[in-house]
Design a protein around this motif. Sequence first.
Motif, PDB file in Angstrom:
ATOM      1  N   SER A  72      -6.147  61.998   9.552  1.00  0.00           N
ATOM      2  CA  SER A  72      -5.539  60.897  10.621  1.00  0.00           C
ATOM      3  C   SER A  72      -4.546  61.451  11.293  1.00  0.00           C
ATOM      4  CB  SER A  72      -4.815  60.102   9.484  1.00  0.00           C
ATOM      5  OG  SER A  72      -4.362  59.073  10.288  1.00  0.00           O
ATOM      6  N   LEU A  73      -4.928  61.552  12.546  1.00  0.00           N
ATOM      7  CA  LEU A  73      -4.001  62.132  13.813  1.00  0.00           C
ATOM      8  C   LEU A  73      -2.768  61.388  13.882  1.00  0.00           C
ATOM      9  CD1 LEU A  73      -6.735  63.310  16.390  1.00  0.00           C
ATOM     10  CD2 LEU A  73      -5.705  64.504  14.518  1.00  0.00           C
ATOM     11  N   SER A  74      -2.914  60.166  13.671  1.00  0.00           N
ATOM     12  CA  SER A  74      -1.489  59.249  13.709  1.00  0.00           C
ATOM     13  C   SER A  74      -0.633  59.555  12.737  1.00  0.00           C
ATOM     14  CB  SER A  74      -2.128  57.906  13.543  1.00  0.00           C
ATOM     15  OG  SER A  74      -2.639  57.482  12.333  1.00  0.00           O
ATOM     16  N   LYS A  75      -1.042  60.326  11.705  1.00  0.00           N
ATOM     17  CA  LYS A  75      -0.145  60.734  10.454  1.00  0.00           C
ATOM     18  C   LYS A  75       0.194  62.106  10.663  1.00  0.00           C
ATOM     19  CE  LYS A  75      -1.946  57.449   7.130  1.00  0.00           C
ATOM     20  NZ  LYS A  75      -2.566  57.085   6.036  1.00  0.00           N
ATOM     21  N   GLY A  76      -0.045  62.646  11.765  1.00  0.00           N
ATOM     22  CA  GLY A  76       0.324  64.229  11.856  1.00  0.00           C
ATOM     23  C   GLY A  76      -0.738  65.033  11.469  1.00  0.00           C
ATOM     24  N   GLU A  77      -1.545  64.424  10.824  1.00  0.00           N
ATOM     25  CA  GLU A  77      -2.795  65.608  10.285  1.00  0.00           C
ATOM     26  C   GLU A  77      -3.464  66.072  11.414  1.00  0.00           C
ATOM     27  OE1 GLU A  77      -2.876  63.389   6.062  1.00  0.00           O
ATOM     28  OE2 GLU A  77      -4.627  62.990   7.594  1.00  0.00           O
ATOM     29  N   ARG A  78      -4.114  67.261  11.010  1.00  0.00           N
ATOM     30  CA  ARG A  78      -4.982  67.853  12.202  1.00  0.00           C
ATOM     31  C   ARG A  78      -6.126  68.985  11.786  1.00  0.00           C
ATOM     32  NH1 ARG A  78      -0.900  72.517  14.593  1.00  0.00           N
ATOM     33  NH2 ARG A  78      -2.690  73.248  15.197  1.00  0.00           N
ATOM     34  N   TRP A  79      -6.701  69.201  12.543  1.00  0.00           N
ATOM     35  CA  TRP A  79      -7.803  70.260  12.398  1.00  0.00           C
ATOM     36  C   TRP A  79      -7.292  71.942  12.752  1.00  0.00           C
ATOM     37  CZ3 TRP A  79     -12.591  69.074  10.177  1.00  0.00           C
ATOM     38  CH2 TRP A  79     -12.917  67.727   9.958  1.00  0.00           C
ATOM     39  N   PHE A  80      -7.654  72.866  11.948  1.00  0.00           N
ATOM     40  CA  PHE A  80      -7.514  74.252  12.273  1.00  0.00           C
ATOM     41  C   PHE A  80      -8.588  74.924  12.699  1.00  0.00           C
ATOM     42  CE2 PHE A  80      -3.734  72.903   9.937  1.00  0.00           C
ATOM     43  CZ  PHE A  80      -2.739  73.239  11.008  1.00  0.00           C
ATOM     44  N   CYS A  81      -8.662  75.945  13.120  1.00  0.00           N
ATOM     45  CA  CYS A  81      -9.826  76.751  13.578  1.00  0.00           C
ATOM     46  C   CYS A  81      -9.871  78.019  12.659  1.00  0.00           C
ATOM     47  CB  CYS A  81      -9.918  77.271  15.220  1.00  0.00           C
ATOM     48  SG  CYS A  81     -10.445  75.736  15.953  1.00  0.00           S
ATOM     49  N   SER A  82      -8.845  78.571  12.106  1.00  0.00           N
ATOM     50  CA  SER A  82      -8.836  79.466  11.232  1.00  0.00           C
ATOM     51  C   SER A  82      -7.612  79.227  10.269  1.00  0.00           C
ATOM     52  CB  SER A  82      -8.381  80.858  11.844  1.00  0.00           C
ATOM     53  OG  SER A  82      -7.131  80.801  12.432  1.00  0.00           O
ATOM     54  N   GLU A  83      -7.768  80.084   9.121  1.00  0.00           N
ATOM     55  CA  GLU A  83      -6.581  80.021   8.184  1.00  0.00           C
ATOM     56  C   GLU A  83      -5.262  80.562   8.772  1.00  0.00           C
ATOM     57  OE1 GLU A  83      -7.446  80.652   3.984  1.00  0.00           O
ATOM     58  OE2 GLU A  83      -9.597  80.896   4.341  1.00  0.00           O
ATOM     59  N   ASP A  84      -5.399  81.588   9.575  1.00  0.00           N
ATOM     60  CA  ASP A  84      -4.276  82.197  10.095  1.00  0.00           C
ATOM     61  C   ASP A  84      -3.586  80.990  10.908  1.00  0.00           C
ATOM     62  OD1 ASP A  84      -4.572  84.577   8.790  1.00  0.00           O
ATOM     63  OD2 ASP A  84      -5.765  85.336  10.590  1.00  0.00           O
ATOM     64  N   ALA A  85      -4.246  80.382  11.621  1.00  0.00           N
ATOM     65  CA  ALA A  85      -3.477  79.258  12.453  1.00  0.00           C
ATOM     66  C   ALA A  85      -2.915  78.356  11.800  1.00  0.00           C
ATOM     67  CB  ALA A  85      -4.615  78.679  13.440  1.00  0.00           C
ATOM     68  N   ALA A  86      -3.680  77.896  10.499  1.00  0.00           N
ATOM     69  CA  ALA A  86      -2.992  76.814   9.595  1.00  0.00           C
ATOM     70  C   ALA A  86      -1.622  77.336   8.917  1.00  0.00           C
ATOM     71  CB  ALA A  86      -3.828  76.575   8.562  1.00  0.00           C
ATOM     72  N   ARG A  87      -1.629  78.642   8.495  1.00  0.00           N
ATOM     73  CA  ARG A  87      -0.337  79.329   8.061  1.00  0.00           C
ATOM     74  C   ARG A  87       0.593  79.526   8.969  1.00  0.00           C
ATOM     75  NH1 ARG A  87      -4.228  82.064   5.027  1.00  0.00           N
ATOM     76  NH2 ARG A  87      -4.293  83.815   6.430  1.00  0.00           N
ATOM     77  N   ALA A  88       0.339  79.875  10.291  1.00  0.00           N
ATOM     78  CA  ALA A  88       1.217  80.033  11.288  1.00  0.00           C
ATOM     79  C   ALA A  88       2.152  78.640  11.558  1.00  0.00           C
ATOM     80  CB  ALA A  88       0.800  80.750  12.592  1.00  0.00           C
ATOM     81  N   ALA A  89       1.200  77.532  11.442  1.00  0.00           N
ATOM     82  CA  ALA A  89       1.839  76.340  11.722  1.00  0.00           C
ATOM     83  C   ALA A  89       2.614  75.814  10.679  1.00  0.00           C
ATOM     84  CB  ALA A  89       0.670  75.290  11.940  1.00  0.00           C
ATOM     85  N   GLY A  90       2.776  76.628   9.408  1.00  0.00           N
ATOM     86  CA  GLY A  90       3.426  76.087   8.430  1.00  0.00           C
ATOM     87  C   GLY A  90       2.697  75.215   7.367  1.00  0.00           C
ATOM     88  N   TRP A  91       1.346  75.419   7.243  1.00  0.00           N
ATOM     89  CA  TRP A  91       0.502  74.623   6.160  1.00  0.00           C
ATOM     90  C   TRP A  91       0.277  75.553   5.167  1.00  0.00           C
ATOM     91  CZ3 TRP A  91      -1.484  69.455   7.377  1.00  0.00           C
ATOM     92  CH2 TRP A  91      -0.904  69.167   8.660  1.00  0.00           C
ATOM     93  N   ARG A  92       0.184  75.260   3.908  1.00  0.00           N
ATOM     94  CA  ARG A  92      -0.173  76.216   2.829  1.00  0.00           C
ATOM     95  C   ARG A  92      -1.837  75.709   2.509  1.00  0.00           C
ATOM     96  NH1 ARG A  92      -0.995  73.940  -1.998  1.00  0.00           N
ATOM     97  NH2 ARG A  92       0.099  71.979  -2.532  1.00  0.00           N
ATOM     98  N   LYS A  93      -2.263  76.763   1.540  1.00  0.00           N
ATOM     99  CA  LYS A  93      -3.781  76.426   1.359  1.00  0.00           C
ATOM    100  C   LYS A  93      -3.708  75.515   0.023  1.00  0.00           C
ATOM    101  CE  LYS A  93      -7.975  78.862   0.365  1.00  0.00           C
ATOM    102  NZ  LYS A  93      -8.539  80.294   0.494  1.00  0.00           N
ATOM    103  N   ALA A  94      -4.981  74.796  -0.089  1.00  0.00           N
ATOM    104  CA  ALA A  94      -4.848  74.013  -1.223  1.00  0.00           C
ATOM    105  C   ALA A  94      -5.132  74.827  -2.459  1.00  0.00           C
ATOM    106  CB  ALA A  94      -6.091  73.005  -0.972  1.00  0.00           C
ATOM    107  N   MET A  95      -4.720  74.293  -3.702  1.00  0.00           N
ATOM    108  CA  MET A  95      -4.862  75.073  -5.015  1.00  0.00           C
ATOM    109  C   MET A  95      -6.340  75.026  -5.245  1.00  0.00           C
ATOM    110  SD  MET A  95      -1.738  75.910  -6.015  1.00  0.00           S
ATOM    111  CE  MET A  95       0.030  75.557  -5.718  1.00  0.00           C
TER     112      MET A  95
END
Length: 107
Positions: free
Chosen positions: A83-106
Amino acid sequence: MGKRRYYADNEYNRRRYGRRHRSRDAPLWQKIAAFGAVVAGLLAFELGPRAVGCGIKGNISYNTGERIYHVPGQEHYSETRISLSKGERWFCSEDAARAAGWRKAMR
């Protein structure tokens, strides 16, 4: 939706009331086309980023507010909705997700 009938069937009422409801009484094929366009738009929104190689879903936990990303093949990947309205988003790589401050699901 068939033609409407009016009690006072004269030229004045046909002109007056005939125009009033035309916007609501669109032909069935127009209603189906409009509905199909909405569905296609929703599918493109959900599948679009994945189609171009950005299939990592970054979602925000409802309970904790934690930012978690899911990669294809993980347990809850298919259930996760973005839900983009809640601040959620798509990433093209795991490195980009980690750099943005997100962690991988367990899982």
